[in-house]
Design a protein around this motif. Structure first.
Motif, short mmCIF file in Angstrom:
data_model
loop_
_atom_site.label_atom_id
_atom_site.label_comp_id
_atom_site.label_asym_id
_atom_site.label_seq_id
_atom_site.Cartn_x
_atom_site.Cartn_y
_atom_site.Cartn_z
N VAL A 288 10.48 -3.78 -9.26
CA VAL A 288 9.30 -3.05 -9.74
C VAL A 288 8.27 -2.91 -8.62
CG1 VAL A 288 7.37 -3.12 -11.39
CG2 VAL A 288 9.69 -3.65 -12.15
N ASP A 289 8.12 -3.95 -7.79
CA ASP A 289 7.22 -3.86 -6.63
C ASP A 289 7.65 -2.75 -5.67
OD1 ASP A 289 5.20 -5.69 -7.00
OD2 ASP A 289 6.25 -7.32 -5.99
N VAL A 290 8.94 -2.68 -5.39
CA VAL A 290 9.44 -1.65 -4.46
C VAL A 290 9.22 -0.26 -5.03
CG1 VAL A 290 11.54 -0.74 -3.41
CG2 VAL A 290 11.09 -3.19 -3.35
N VAL A 291 9.48 -0.08 -6.32
CA VAL A 291 9.26 1.23 -6.96
C VAL A 291 7.77 1.58 -6.92
CG1 VAL A 291 9.36 2.48 -9.14
CG2 VAL A 291 11.30 1.10 -8.41
N GLY A 292 6.91 0.60 -7.21
CA GLY A 292 5.47 0.85 -7.16
C GLY A 292 5.00 1.25 -5.77
N LEU A 293 5.50 0.55 -4.75
CA LEU A 293 5.12 0.90 -3.38
C LEU A 293 5.63 2.29 -3.00
CD1 LEU A 293 5.67 -2.49 -1.54
CD2 LEU A 293 3.51 -1.33 -1.98
N ALA A 294 6.82 2.64 -3.46
CA ALA A 294 7.36 3.97 -3.17
C ALA A 294 6.48 5.06 -3.81
CB ALA A 294 8.79 4.09 -3.67
#
Length: 65
Positions: A46-52
């Motif tokens: 979820v962190d990676v998706v949010g940063l993307a």
């Protein structure tokens, strides 16, 4: 307008993912997620998706007014 939606949704996802990650790693006290590597993994994703989403929103050109 769409770029701000992407940025706001990305920030919310990033905060939520960070909480899940830290609870999964047994750093934050909290709910049933504490100490579960499953929730640490979900939080990381979820962190990676949010940063993307944040990066995508920041790189978009502003729409014409």
């Amino acid at each position: 307008m769409m770029r701000w939606v992407l940025i706001v949704v990305g920030v919310v996802l990033d905060l939520l993912g960070t909480v899940w990650l830290l609870q999964g790693l047994n750093v934050l006290p909290g709910t049933f997620m504490r100490g579960s590597l499953f929730w640490a993994g979900v939080g990381f994703v979820v962190d990676v998706v949010g940063l993307a989403l944040i990066v995508t929103g920041a790189r978009r050109r502003p729409g014409r007014a």
